[in-house]
Design a protein around this motif. Structure first.
Motif, PDB file in Angstrom:
ATOM      1  N   TYR A   6     -34.426 -56.934  -8.406  1.00 38.20           N
ATOM      2  CA  TYR A   6     -33.140 -57.353  -7.842  1.00 38.20           C
ATOM      3  C   TYR A   6     -32.365 -56.151  -7.293  1.00 38.20           C
ATOM      4  O   TYR A   6     -31.568 -56.286  -6.370  1.00 38.20           O
ATOM      5  CB  TYR A   6     -32.307 -58.117  -8.881  1.00 38.20           C
ATOM      6  CG  TYR A   6     -31.730 -57.235  -9.972  1.00 38.20           C
ATOM      7  CD1 TYR A   6     -30.472 -56.678  -9.841  1.00 38.20           C
ATOM      8  CD2 TYR A   6     -32.462 -56.944 -11.115  1.00 38.20           C
ATOM      9  CE1 TYR A   6     -29.945 -55.863 -10.827  1.00 38.20           C
ATOM     10  CE2 TYR A   6     -31.942 -56.140 -12.101  1.00 38.20           C
ATOM     11  CZ  TYR A   6     -30.687 -55.606 -11.960  1.00 38.20           C
ATOM     12  OH  TYR A   6     -30.173 -54.790 -12.935  1.00 38.20           O
ATOM     13  N   LYS A   7     -32.616 -54.963  -7.822  1.00 43.79           N
ATOM     14  CA  LYS A   7     -31.916 -53.763  -7.344  1.00 43.79           C
ATOM     15  C   LYS A   7     -32.325 -53.380  -5.931  1.00 43.79           C
ATOM     16  O   LYS A   7     -31.599 -52.702  -5.234  1.00 43.79           O
ATOM     17  CB  LYS A   7     -32.186 -52.600  -8.302  1.00 43.79           C
ATOM     18  CG  LYS A   7     -31.572 -52.813  -9.673  1.00 43.79           C
ATOM     19  CD  LYS A   7     -31.914 -51.675 -10.607  1.00 43.79           C
ATOM     20  CE  LYS A   7     -31.328 -51.935 -11.985  1.00 43.79           C
ATOM     21  NZ  LYS A   7     -31.647 -50.878 -12.925  1.00 43.79           N
ATOM     22  N   LEU A  43     -25.132 -66.010  -7.226  1.00 43.21           N
ATOM     23  CA  LEU A  43     -25.934 -64.857  -7.632  1.00 43.21           C
ATOM     24  C   LEU A  43     -24.954 -63.729  -7.867  1.00 43.21           C
ATOM     25  O   LEU A  43     -24.004 -63.563  -7.117  1.00 43.21           O
ATOM     26  CB  LEU A  43     -26.923 -64.448  -6.534  1.00 43.21           C
ATOM     27  CG  LEU A  43     -27.986 -65.460  -6.138  1.00 43.21           C
ATOM     28  CD1 LEU A  43     -28.808 -64.922  -4.966  1.00 43.21           C
ATOM     29  CD2 LEU A  43     -28.889 -65.776  -7.310  1.00 43.21           C
ATOM     30  N   SER A  45     -23.702 -60.349 -10.942  1.00 42.49           N
ATOM     31  CA  SER A  45     -23.960 -59.554 -12.135  1.00 42.49           C
ATOM     32  C   SER A  45     -22.817 -59.775 -13.113  1.00 42.49           C
ATOM     33  O   SER A  45     -21.751 -60.257 -12.749  1.00 42.49           O
ATOM     34  CB  SER A  45     -24.097 -58.071 -11.786  1.00 42.49           C
ATOM     35  OG  SER A  45     -22.895 -57.584 -11.239  1.00 42.49           O
ATOM     36  N   ASN A  50     -24.750 -54.439 -14.265  1.00 40.08           N
ATOM     37  CA  ASN A  50     -25.712 -54.944 -13.284  1.00 40.08           C
ATOM     38  C   ASN A  50     -26.745 -55.869 -13.906  1.00 40.08           C
ATOM     39  O   ASN A  50     -27.890 -55.896 -13.501  1.00 40.08           O
ATOM     40  CB  ASN A  50     -26.407 -53.798 -12.542  1.00 40.08           C
ATOM     41  CG  ASN A  50     -25.460 -53.122 -11.579  1.00 40.08           C
ATOM     42  OD1 ASN A  50     -24.585 -53.769 -11.012  1.00 40.08           O
ATOM     43  ND2 ASN A  50     -25.624 -51.833 -11.395  1.00 40.08           N
ATOM     44  N   PRO A  52     -28.347 -59.067 -13.904  1.00 41.35           N
ATOM     45  CA  PRO A  52     -28.351 -60.103 -12.873  1.00 41.35           C
ATOM     46  C   PRO A  52     -28.133 -61.497 -13.452  1.00 41.35           C
ATOM     47  O   PRO A  52     -28.581 -61.798 -14.562  1.00 41.35           O
ATOM     48  CB  PRO A  52     -29.740 -59.982 -12.247  1.00 41.35           C
ATOM     49  CG  PRO A  52     -30.585 -59.341 -13.280  1.00 41.35           C
ATOM     50  CD  PRO A  52     -29.666 -58.456 -14.082  1.00 41.35           C
ATOM     51  N   THR A  53     -27.433 -62.322 -12.688  1.00 39.94           N
ATOM     52  CA  THR A  53     -27.190 -63.699 -13.097  1.00 39.94           C
ATOM     53  C   THR A  53     -27.437 -64.633 -11.918  1.00 39.94           C
ATOM     54  O   THR A  53     -27.290 -64.251 -10.762  1.00 39.94           O
ATOM     55  CB  THR A  53     -25.740 -63.911 -13.579  1.00 39.94           C
ATOM     56  OG1 THR A  53     -24.852 -63.616 -12.496  1.00 39.94           O
ATOM     57  CG2 THR A  53     -25.405 -63.029 -14.759  1.00 39.94           C
TER      58      THR A  53
END
Length: 119
Positions: A6-7, A43, A45, A50, A52-53
């Protein structure tokens, strides 16, 4: 398919979800699965770390919700523009009534506790 951190993602979630749509897929090979098209969700954080959600909203009547309620994992999948017709079909037909995934030509793939659809 290739896993991407995701980063490393460079995207606009507003456009990605709201205009390009996504598939929400839940269930497993062993216990069955279903998918639906969505153009809403979040989407982001949480807690500043950070972490992720992803948040998805489903009406209780949706067949896919039954699978989300049973399983601890689900996938969100995004496809190129030329697949929008298939996404439209998956969002208007029920998996209760037919094998709608097979009708689109997408191929189910399975991980440990989750399902996603390949082009």
């Amino acid at each position: 398919m290739k896993e991407i951190s995701y980063k490393a993602l460079q995207m606009n979630p507003m456009t990605l979800i709201g205009q390009e749509w996504m598939l929400i897929t839940a269930g497993t090979k062993e216990h069955d699965y279903n998918t639906m098209t969505a153009s809403w969700g979040h989407l982001g954080s949480i807690w500043g770390n950070n972490m992720p959600t992803a948040i998805c909203y489903l009406r209780p009547q949706r067949y896919t919700k039954e699978f989300l309620d049973k399983e601890s994992l689900y996938t969100l999948s995004f496809y190129p523009e030329e697949y929008k017709g298939k996404l439209a079909y998956l969002g208007t037909q029920s998996g209760r009534d037919e094998d709608k995934i097979a009708k689109t030509g997408l191929t189910p793939a399975f991980g440990e506790g989750y399902t996603y659809l390949l082009l």
